[in-house]
Design a protein around this motif. Structure first.
Motif, PDB file in Angstrom:
ATOM      1  N   LEU A  98     -29.799  33.794 -26.006  1.00 33.48           N
ATOM      2  CA  LEU A  98     -29.899  33.556 -24.568  1.00 33.48           C
ATOM      3  C   LEU A  98     -28.854  34.368 -23.806  1.00 33.48           C
ATOM      4  N   GLU A  99     -27.626  34.372 -24.291  1.00 35.20           N
ATOM      5  CA  GLU A  99     -26.570  35.121 -23.617  1.00 35.20           C
ATOM      6  C   GLU A  99     -26.860  36.618 -23.616  1.00 35.20           C
ATOM      7  N   ALA A 100     -27.391  37.111 -24.730  1.00 35.45           N
ATOM      8  CA  ALA A 100     -27.734  38.534 -24.802  1.00 35.45           C
ATOM      9  C   ALA A 100     -28.887  38.858 -23.849  1.00 35.45           C
ATOM     10  N   GLU A 101     -29.888  37.983 -23.806  1.00 35.14           N
ATOM     11  CA  GLU A 101     -31.042  38.211 -22.933  1.00 35.14           C
ATOM     12  C   GLU A 101     -30.660  38.108 -21.460  1.00 35.14           C
ATOM     13  N   LYS A 105     -24.052  29.682  -5.702  1.00 36.67           N
ATOM     14  CA  LYS A 105     -24.337  29.285  -7.087  1.00 36.67           C
ATOM     15  C   LYS A 105     -25.438  28.231  -7.180  1.00 36.67           C
ATOM     16  N   SER A 106     -25.692  27.527  -6.080  1.00 36.84           N
ATOM     17  CA  SER A 106     -26.762  26.525  -6.108  1.00 36.84           C
ATOM     18  C   SER A 106     -28.131  27.175  -6.308  1.00 36.84           C
ATOM     19  N   TYR A 107     -28.244  28.481  -6.030  1.00 38.75           N
ATOM     20  CA  TYR A 107     -29.520  29.188  -6.184  1.00 38.75           C
ATOM     21  C   TYR A 107     -29.655  29.895  -7.533  1.00 38.75           C
ATOM     22  N   ILE A 108     -28.619  29.874  -8.348  1.00 41.15           N
ATOM     23  CA  ILE A 108     -28.729  30.524  -9.655  1.00 41.15           C
ATOM     24  C   ILE A 108     -29.663  29.708 -10.541  1.00 41.15           C
ATOM     25  N   PRO A 109     -30.758  30.286 -11.056  1.00 37.52           N
ATOM     26  CA  PRO A 109     -31.681  29.527 -11.908  1.00 37.52           C
ATOM     27  C   PRO A 109     -30.967  29.022 -13.156  1.00 37.52           C
ATOM     28  N   PRO A 110     -31.217  27.793 -13.598  1.00 36.56           N
ATOM     29  CA  PRO A 110     -30.547  27.239 -14.787  1.00 36.56           C
ATOM     30  C   PRO A 110     -30.588  28.156 -16.012  1.00 36.56           C
ATOM     31  N   VAL A 130     -36.157  34.868 -20.757  1.00 34.49           N
ATOM     32  CA  VAL A 130     -34.974  34.016 -20.723  1.00 34.49           C
ATOM     33  C   VAL A 130     -35.380  32.560 -20.464  1.00 34.49           C
ATOM     34  N   ASN A 131     -36.419  32.349 -19.681  1.00 35.55           N
ATOM     35  CA  ASN A 131     -36.917  30.985 -19.453  1.00 35.55           C
ATOM     36  C   ASN A 131     -37.428  30.362 -20.745  1.00 35.55           C
ATOM     37  N   LEU A 148     -36.512  31.146 -23.827  1.00 28.67           N
ATOM     38  CA  LEU A 148     -35.363  30.846 -24.699  1.00 28.67           C
ATOM     39  C   LEU A 148     -34.635  29.598 -24.226  1.00 28.67           C
ATOM     40  N   TRP A 149     -34.451  29.486 -22.908  1.00 25.74           N
ATOM     41  CA  TRP A 149     -33.722  28.347 -22.346  1.00 25.74           C
ATOM     42  C   TRP A 149     -34.496  27.043 -22.573  1.00 25.74           C
ATOM     43  N   THR A 150     -35.813  27.085 -22.390  1.00 26.72           N
ATOM     44  CA  THR A 150     -36.638  25.901 -22.615  1.00 26.72           C
ATOM     45  C   THR A 150     -36.580  25.473 -24.074  1.00 26.72           C
ATOM     46  N   GLU A 151     -36.626  26.453 -24.970  1.00 27.62           N
ATOM     47  CA  GLU A 151     -36.544  26.155 -26.405  1.00 27.62           C
ATOM     48  C   GLU A 151     -35.179  25.571 -26.755  1.00 27.62           C
ATOM     49  N   LEU A 152     -34.127  26.128 -26.156  1.00 24.49           N
ATOM     50  CA  LEU A 152     -32.771  25.629 -26.397  1.00 24.49           C
ATOM     51  C   LEU A 152     -32.630  24.184 -25.930  1.00 24.49           C
ATOM     52  N   GLU A 153     -33.115  23.894 -24.716  1.00 22.64           N
ATOM     53  CA  GLU A 153     -33.030  22.534 -24.187  1.00 22.64           C
ATOM     54  C   GLU A 153     -33.829  21.566 -25.058  1.00 22.64           C
ATOM     55  N   GLY A 154     -34.954  22.032 -25.589  1.00 22.14           N
ATOM     56  CA  GLY A 154     -35.762  21.194 -26.473  1.00 22.14           C
ATOM     57  C   GLY A 154     -35.008  20.814 -27.738  1.00 22.14           C
ATOM     58  N   TYR A 155     -34.313  21.790 -28.335  1.00 26.68           N
ATOM     59  CA  TYR A 155     -33.536  21.497 -29.550  1.00 26.68           C
ATOM     60  C   TYR A 155     -32.335  20.609 -29.245  1.00 26.68           C
TER      61      TYR A 155
END
Length: 722
Positions: free
Chosen positions: A297-300, A691-696, A231-232, A234-241
Motif C-alpha cells: 500500500l505504501e509503495a502504491e 487533510k479532511s479531504y485526503i481519501p483514507p 490503492v483502493n 489494497l486498502w479495502t483488502e488491508l482493512e478486511g484482514y
C-alpha cells in the motif's frame, strides 16, 4: 373491491399497526434493545431513556420537539424533510376541511348514475364507495361547478403553503451556512476539466499557478485528484484482514475461558472461500498478510501520487467568501475547461467521478436518461400486468381452478384486500438501488447530488408506472372486448375508470401508513438482524457497533414514496374526496413516527444544507399539474361544457414554478456572499481543513505530509483568515 373487502383491509391494517406499536412499546424498554431503538442518542452520548417510563412517552416527546431539536440532532436536511411532511399535511388538511363536507353530500345526493341504466365501475357493479365519488354525478350536471371550485381551492392552497415553505427552507439554509463553526467544504472548490499541462510543468504546478494568479491573497493549497483504483483495492483488502484479525483474536480469547487455559487457535484454509487450500493458523496468517499489504500500500501510494494524477483537483482558500465566489464564477471562456463548482462535504465525495470530462459527463447523462426512459416503459408492462392479473375477477378468469378456494368468504376478502397492493409494493422495492447506480454513472461528484438525481428518477417512475400504469392497466384489461368493438370508447372508459380505481389506491395508502409506519416504528427487522448477528457473528466491539449502526432516513426512496402518495391523493382529492382523510393520516402519522426516529434512531450520513428542497418543490408542482390536467380531462368526459375554466390553473402552476425558481433556486445552488462573509468564532486551521479531504486509502499508516508532495501543492502555509 366491494365495501366489505375495503373495510376488512382497513381494519386488518389498523390491527397490525396496533400490534406493532405495542411491540415497540414493550421491546424498546428492554435494556438489551437500546442500541436498536435509541442509537442516535447513544452515539451523541445521551441517556436512551429509563425502561420504567411510560411506553407511550415517545408520542408526547415527538409532538413537543421543536425544529431546533431536529437541527441539533439530525441536521438541516432532516429538518427540511419535516418541512415537506408538514407542508403536505397542511395542504391536505386545509383542502379536506372544505372538500369533504361539501363534495361528499353533493355526490351522494345525485342519483343520476346509480340506477338500472346508470354507468357503473369496471367490474359491472355500482360500489357503495362509488356513491361518494364524482362518478355518481350525472353528465352535464350543474353540480359539477362545485367540483370546479374544489380544483381551484386545492390549487391555491398548494401555492400558498409551498411559497411559505420555500421561504422557510431558505431561512434554514441561510442560518446553517452562516454558522460560525468551521466547515471544510466552505473553504474549498472542486475543479474539473483541467486542460493538459504545458510542456515542462506538472499538473500540480499548473493548478497552483492558475489559481495563485487569480486569487493571490487567499489561495492556500491544491489537491490533485488521482486514479485510486489499485490503492483502493489494497486498502479495502488491508482493512478486511484487520477486521478478520480482531475477530479471530476475540474468538481465541473466548476459547481460553471455556476450561482450556491455552485455548484453541483458529485455523482456516487459504483457498477459495476458505474451503480449499493449505490449512494455516488464522492469527499468524492475518498478521503476515497485513504486513505484506502495508508494504504494498505504501509503495502504491507513492506511485499514485506521482504518476496517476487526473484532470481534476480540489482547491483551498483561506477565506470562505473567496471560495463561495470562486464556486459560482466563470473561470474560462470555454465551458469545457476549468469548470469550478462548490466542493461537496469530504464524506460525500465520489472520487471516481471527479476526473470525468465535460463531454463524457454530458454523453453519460443522456445515455442514463435513455436507460431510465426505457426502464419506465418496460417496467410499465409488468406493473400493468400485475394490476390486471391480481384483481380477483381476472385471476378467476386466468386460473379457473382457484374458483373453489376464492368462494370462501374469508379467503376472498383477504385476497381482494391485499393481493394487488402487496404485489405492487414488492415490484417497487426492486428499483431504488438500480436508479442510484445509474445516477452515479452520470459522473455526479457527490453522494447527496446522486441521491437527489435518483430520487427524481424514482418519483417519475412511480407516478408513470404506479399511478398511471395501474389505472390504465386494470381498465384496459377488463374492458378489452369493449375497446375492440369500438375504439372510440377508449378515452371515456379510461376517464370513467378513475372513480372505480379509487378503492385500490385507498387500500394502497392505508397499507402504506398502517403497516409501513408500524414496521418503521417497531424496527422488528433490524432488531432480529441485530440479535442474530450479536449471537452468532459479532465478537468485537467494532463488529457489534456495525451491527446496530442505523443509517440515515434514506431520502432517495422515502421522499419518492411520500410523493407518490401525495400525487395519488391530489389526483383523487376531487374525484373521490374520501381519500383526503387517508392522506392526512399518512402524513400526520409519518410526521409523528419519523420525528421519533429522527430524534432517537437515524444518524445522517451527509449534510447538504437543504439542497433537496428545490427538487421536492418542483415535484409537488408536477403532481399538482397532473391533478389539474386529470381534472380537465375528467370534466370533458362528463360533457361539462365549462371544462375550459380549468385551463388557467395549469398555466398558473407553470408561472408559479417559474417565479419560485427565479426567486429562490440560485441560493440553493450557490452560497450567497452576504452569507459567506459572516465571522467565524475562530481562525480556521487550514491544515485540518485540507487533510479532511485526503481519501483514507491515501492517508496511509504513517501520517507523513511529505508523501503528498507530488500531488499536493505546498504554495501557501501562511496563517489563514476568513
Amino acid at each position: 373491491m366491494d365495501l366489505s373487502s375495503f373495510l376488512t383491509s382497513l381494519a386488518t391494517s389498523f390491527i397490525i399497526f396496533i400490534i406493532l406499536m405495542l411491540l415497540f412499546a414493550w421491546l424498546s424498554g428492554k435494556p438489551g434493545n437500546s442500541v436498536v431503538y435509541y442509537p442516535n442518542r447513544i452515539l451523541n452520548g445521551l441517556d436512551p431513556g429509563s425502561k420504567t417510563r411510560n411506553p407511550f412517552t415517545w408520542i408526547s416527546e415527538a409532538m413537543s420537539s421543536t425544529e431546533k431539536d431536529i437541527l441539533s440532532v439530525s441536521g438541516v436536511d432532516t429538518a427540511v424533510y419535516f418541512v415537506f411532511l408538514a407542508t403536505a399535511l397542511g395542504i391536505l388538511l386545509i383542502s379536506g376541511l372544505v372538500l369533504v363536507p361539501i363534495l361528499l353530500p353533493v355526490a351522494l345526493t345525485d342519483h343520476g348514475k346509480n340506477g338500472k341504466n346508470g354507468k357503473t365501475t369496471s367490474n359491472g357493479t355500482f360500489s357503495d364507495l362509488d356513491k361518494l365519488s364524482m362518478g355518481n354525478i350525472r353528465e352535464k350536471s350543474p353540480r359539477l361547478w362545485v367540483f370546479v371550485f374544489a380544483v381551484y381551492w386545492v390549487s391555491f392552497v398548494t401555492y400558498y403553503l409551498l411559497w411559505k415553505a420555500y421561504n422557510h427552507v431558505s431561512d434554514l439554509r441561510a442560518a446553517a451556512l452562516m454558522s460560525p463553526e468551521v466547515k471544510a467544504e466552505q473553504f474549498a472548490v472542486l475543479v474539473r476539466d483541467i486542460p493538459a499541462p504545458p510542456q515542462g510543468q506538472t499538473r500540480k504546478e499548473q493548478v497552483d499557478s492558475y489559481f495563485k494568479a487569480i486569487y493571490p491573497d487567499t489561495f492556500y493549497r491544491s489537491m490533485v485528484v488521482t486514479d485510486n483504483k489499485k490503492v483502493n483495492k489494497l486498502w479495502t483488502e488491508l482493512e478486511g484482514y484487520k477486521k478478520k484479525l480482531a475477530h479471530t483474536e476475540a474468538v481465541y480469547a473466548e476459547s481460553k475461558g471455556k476450561g482450556n487455559s491455552e485455548g484453541a487457535r483458529p485455523m482456516n484454509k487459504t483457498g477459495f472461500l476458505g474451503l480449499i487450500g493449505a490449512k494455516v493458523d488464522t492469527i499468524d496468517y492475518c498478521n503476515e498478510k497485513i504486513n505484506d499489504l502495508i508494504t504494498k500500500l505504501e509503495a502504491e501510494q507513492k506511485v499514485v501520487l506521482r504518476e496517476k494524477q487526473q484532470a481534476s483537483a480540489l482547491v483551498f482558500f483561506t477565506s470562505r467568501v473567496t471560495a463561495a465566489s470562486a464556486g459560482q464564477n466563470l473561470h474560462s471562456r470555454m465551458v469545457d475547461t476549468w469548470t469550478v463548482v462548490n466542493a461537496p462535504e469530504p464524506r460525500q465525495v465520489i472520487w471516481s467521478n471527479l476526473p470525468k470530462q465535460f463531454y463524457q459527463r454530458q454523453i453519460r447523462q443522456y445515455v442514463v436518461y435513455f436507460i431510465v426512459f426505457m426502464t419506465i416503459v418496460f417496467y410499465m408492462i409488468p406493473i400493468g400486468l400485475v394490476s390486471a392479473f391480481t384483481t380477483l375477477a381476472n385471476l378467476k378468469k386466468l386460473l379457473p381452478f382457484i374458483k373453489p378456494v376464492v368462494k370462501q368468504d374469508a379467503i376472498r376478502t383477504v385476497l381482494e384486500a391485499y393481493l394487488p397492493q402487496l404485489a405492487l409494493i414488492i415490484f417497487l422495492a426492486m428499483l431504488p438501488k438500480f436508479l442510484l447506480f445509474l445516477s452515479k454513472a452520470e459522473g455526479i461528484p457527490s453522494e447527496s447530488h446522486a441521491v437527489r438525481a435518483a430520487s427524481g428518477k424514482y418519483f417519475y417512475f412511480s407516478v408513470l408506472n404506479v399511478f398511471i400504469g395501474v389505472t390504465l392497466g386494470g381498465t384496459l384489461f377488463s374492458t378489452l372486448k369493449t375497446i375492440q368493438k369500438s375504439t372510440d370508447t377508449i378515452v371515456p372508459l379510461l376517464a370513467s375508470s378513475l372513480p372505480g380505481n379509487a378503492t385500490f389506491f385507498l387500500t394502497f395508502v392505508a397499507l402504506k401508513f398502517f403497516v409501513g409506519y408500524g414496521l418503521e416504528l417497531s424496527r422488528i427487522v433490524p432488531l432480529i438482524i441485530y440479535h442474530l448477528k450479536r449471537k452468532y457473528v459479532c465478537k468485537t466491539e467494532a463488529e457489534l457497533k456495525e451491527a446496530w449502526t442505523p443509517g440515515d432516513l434514506n431520502y432517495g426512496t422515502r421522499f419518492p414514496g411520500d410523493m407518490l402518495i401525495l400525487t395519488i391523493v391530489f389526483c383523487y382529492s376531487v374525484i373521490a374526496p374520501i381519500i383526503i382523510p387517508f392522506g392526512v393520516i399518512y402524513f400526520g402519522l409519518g410526521w409523528l413516527v419519523l420525528r421519533n426516529q429522527a430524534l432517537k434512531v437515524f444518524v445522517p450520513s451527509y449534510e447538504s444544507n437543504g439542497q433537496m428542497w428545490p427538487h421536492i418543490h418542483t415535484r409537488i408542482v408536477a403532481a399538482l399539474l397532473l391533478f389539474q390536467v386529470t381534472m380537465f380531462g375528467y370534466f370533458g368526459v362528463n360533457k361539462f361544457i365549462y371544462a375550459p375554466v380549468i385551463i388557467p390553473l395549469p398555466i398558473c402552476s407553470l408561472i408559479f414554478a417559474f417565479v419560485c425558481s427565479k426567486k429562490f433556486y440560485r441560493f440553493f445552488h450557490d452560497t450567497a456572499l452576504e452569507i459567506a462573509k459572516e465571522e467565524l468564532k475562530e481562525v480556521p486551521n487550514m491544515e485540518v481543513v485540507f487533510k479532511s479531504y485526503i481519501p483514507p486509502p491515501l492517508a496511509g499508516e504513517k501520517s507523513d505530509d511529505d508523501q503528498f508532495e507530488d500531488a499536493l501543492s505546498q504554495i501557501s502555509r501562511s496563517v489563514s483568515s476568513v
